[in-house]
Design a protein around this motif. Structure first.
Motif, PDB file in Angstrom:
ATOM      1  N   HIS A  97     -18.795  31.289 -34.467  1.00  0.00           N
ATOM      2  CA  HIS A  97     -18.622  30.405 -33.322  1.00  0.00           C
ATOM      3  C   HIS A  97     -17.505  30.900 -32.408  1.00  0.00           C
ATOM      4  O   HIS A  97     -17.623  30.846 -31.176  1.00  0.00           O
ATOM      5  N   ARG A  98     -16.426  31.375 -32.994  1.00  0.00           N
ATOM      6  CA  ARG A  98     -15.319  31.872 -32.179  1.00  0.00           C
ATOM      7  C   ARG A  98     -15.754  33.094 -31.360  1.00  0.00           C
ATOM      8  O   ARG A  98     -15.331  33.262 -30.210  1.00  0.00           O
ATOM      9  N   HIS A 101     -17.597  31.842 -28.414  1.00  0.00           N
ATOM     10  CA  HIS A 101     -16.699  31.242 -27.433  1.00  0.00           C
ATOM     11  C   HIS A 101     -15.953  32.322 -26.642  1.00  0.00           C
ATOM     12  O   HIS A 101     -15.703  32.155 -25.441  1.00  0.00           O
ATOM     13  N   ASP A 104     -18.341  33.554 -24.095  1.00  0.00           N
ATOM     14  CA  ASP A 104     -18.406  32.550 -23.034  1.00  0.00           C
ATOM     15  C   ASP A 104     -17.255  32.744 -22.052  1.00  0.00           C
ATOM     16  O   ASP A 104     -17.443  32.733 -20.820  1.00  0.00           O
ATOM     17  N   ASN A 124     -23.663  26.733 -27.252  1.00  0.00           N
ATOM     18  CA  ASN A 124     -22.418  27.119 -27.910  1.00  0.00           C
ATOM     19  C   ASN A 124     -21.795  28.372 -27.312  1.00  0.00           C
ATOM     20  O   ASN A 124     -20.881  28.944 -27.889  1.00  0.00           O
ATOM     21  N   SER A 125     -22.302  28.824 -26.169  1.00  0.00           N
ATOM     22  CA  SER A 125     -21.678  29.946 -25.470  1.00  0.00           C
ATOM     23  C   SER A 125     -21.797  29.751 -23.961  1.00  0.00           C
ATOM     24  O   SER A 125     -21.852  30.723 -23.207  1.00  0.00           O
ATOM     25  N   ARG A 128     -17.651  27.364 -20.734  1.00  0.00           N
ATOM     26  CA  ARG A 128     -16.776  27.977 -19.735  1.00  0.00           C
ATOM     27  C   ARG A 128     -17.598  28.607 -18.616  1.00  0.00           C
ATOM     28  O   ARG A 128     -17.210  28.558 -17.437  1.00  0.00           O
ATOM     29  N   CYS A 166     -14.907  19.777 -32.759  1.00  0.00           N
ATOM     30  CA  CYS A 166     -14.624  20.688 -31.642  1.00  0.00           C
ATOM     31  C   CYS A 166     -15.907  21.359 -31.147  1.00  0.00           C
ATOM     32  O   CYS A 166     -16.161  21.443 -29.940  1.00  0.00           O
ATOM     33  N   ILE A 167     -16.726  21.828 -32.078  1.00  0.00           N
ATOM     34  CA  ILE A 167     -17.994  22.468 -31.711  1.00  0.00           C
ATOM     35  C   ILE A 167     -18.912  21.459 -31.021  1.00  0.00           C
ATOM     36  O   ILE A 167     -19.544  21.760 -30.000  1.00  0.00           O
ATOM     37  N   ARG A 170     -17.945  20.826 -27.428  1.00  0.00           N
ATOM     38  CA  ARG A 170     -18.374  21.912 -26.533  1.00  0.00           C
ATOM     39  C   ARG A 170     -19.858  21.777 -26.210  1.00  0.00           C
ATOM     40  O   ARG A 170     -20.275  21.936 -25.056  1.00  0.00           O
ATOM     41  N   GLU A 174     -21.618  21.183 -22.538  1.00  0.00           N
ATOM     42  CA  GLU A 174     -22.651  22.066 -21.994  1.00  0.00           C
ATOM     43  C   GLU A 174     -23.834  21.268 -21.469  1.00  0.00           C
ATOM     44  O   GLU A 174     -24.350  21.530 -20.375  1.00  0.00           O
TER      45      GLU A 174
END
Length: 396
Positions: A97-98, A101, A104, A124-125, A128, A166-167, A170, A174
């Motif tokens: 996941h990181r 991100h 992203d 999940n991407s 931003r 947190c996920i 996000r 989106e």
């Protein structure tokens, strides 16, 4: 209208990008996993096992960017080799996941300079990237390959924790930023609607498949050959499949189950390997998988939930009927072509009942093959690309 497509991995994003390029709408395609144009070799630095899996597209090199630093650590296993997960205190899932991100953030920094009219990004991407797109007045399209996160949590029995929260935040952001949310099936779209996403935002588009032209059925076995293709996980209900097939094999000794895929959860591969009649094929490159699909009598995809189930379309494209669970999005193809396969409940007993019938009465499988071919002829990537462009065009 100029459209940017961006994805940290690949999935079916290259088909979306190809569709837009064919209509002169693609300004850039950014993907972490590389693709190649006709006649281009696979990247020299990829191991042969990965190089054989690089997809071919008709998108010029000038319109493609592949920031390989993000997925390389995942695909090549570098984070495990250097112990980065342990150093950062992250699970493999959290680490992945990181990476998404970070991709992203990389894309977001470049969107404002590119100034596209529409941005297509993936779950999940995209947060931003969409925020940057909004700042320049671009429209945002979220391509969501999975069911809504609330449905996934319910079906998987996930317990709340700060990291998951947190996920989820996000993902919710989106969806909020998106003008359209494209799902892989009506089944998946319904999970978004149930979570409160306005129906006006939702656009289900079933995926497709196009097999290599040289794939021909080579039937040489006497017994019924079932095939499973996908990850060896409980999410895909491989445990239920193993139980069901073991019971079938006890009744029909000539029945076979071929299993193509990797990423086995603890115990599943061993359970399959110890079951008489099961052949473990491992992960296969796409051409080899298509040949296995063509040679099988029936594909089985018993997932506990699956937004679409690409292998179903691939099997039908090879003229092979499919047996799927009621929680597989591709069941919608079988609802349209009911003689091309079967839909069962998510249970070992339901799988066993239908598989035993098919292993015993081979005429049912033979009769289904022409209808499977008809379904496969409709649900191609060309059809998906046409639908995708029509959907994006509604933003004009």
């Amino acid at each position: 209208m100029k459209v940017l497509v961006t994805h940290p991995g690949l999935q079916h994003s290259h088909q979306m990008a190809q569709a837009l390029h064919e209509q002169g709408l693609l300004c850039q395609y950014w993907s972490g996993v590389p693709v190649r144009g006709p006649g281009e070799p696979a990247p020299w630095w990829l191991p042969p096992s990965l190089g054989a899996k690089v997809r071919e597209v008709g998108i010029p090199r000038a319109l493609r960017r592949h920031p390989l630093c993000f997925p390389a650590m995942l695909k090549l296993g570098l984070h495990r080799r250097i112990g980065l997960n342990r150093y950062l205190g992250m699970s493999q899932s959290a680490y992945a996941h990181r990476v998404f991100h970070l991709f992203d953030a990389w894309a977001a920094r470049r969107v404002e300079a590119l100034r596209p009219d529409v941005v297509v990004a993936y779950e999940n991407s995209a947060m931003r990237t969409f925020e940057a797109a909004r700042r320049i007045g671009a429209r945002c399209v979220l391509d969501a390959p999975a069911v809504h996160r609330a449905t996934a949590a319910e079906l998987l029995g996930l317990q709340p924790d700060p990291y998951l929260a947190c996920i989820d935040a996000r993902k919710d952001r989106e969806v909020e930023l998106a003008d359209l949310v494209i799902t892989c099936s009506e089944f998946a779209a319904q999970t978004y609607a149930q979570a409160g996403v306005p129906s006006a935002k939702l656009r289900p588009i079933l995926l497709g498949a196009t097999p290599p032209v040289n794939v021909q059925r080579r039937r040489t076995r006497a017994g019924t050959r079932f095939l499973y293709a996908g990850g060896l996980t409980t999410l895909k209900a491989v445990d239920l499949l193993q139980q069901a097939f073991a019971m079938v094999r006890a009744q029909v000794p000539e029945a076979e189950l071929a299993v193509a895929g990797g990423g086995a959860e603890p115990g599943l591969a061993a359970a399959l390997a110890s079951t008489p009649g099961v052949t473990l094929l491992g992960a296969l490159p796409q051409p080899a998988l298509y040949q296995e699909l063509a040679d099988a009598d029936c594909l089985v995809l018993p997932s506990r939930f699956d937004s679409f189930g690409m292998v179903v379309a691939e099997a039908l494209a090879c003229g092979t009927p499919a047996l799927v669970s009621e929680r597989v999005g591709a069941k919608e193809i079988l609802r349209e072509f009911p003689r091309a396969g079967w839909v069962v409940q998510v249970s070992a007993q339901s799988l066993y009942d239908r598989m035993l019938e098919l292993a015993t009465v081979r005429a049912s499988l033979d009769e289904a093959r022409p209808y499977a071919s008809l379904a496969g002829e409709k649900y191609t990537w060309a059809r998906y690309r046409s639908a995708a462009v029509a959907t994006i065009a509604t933003l004009c």
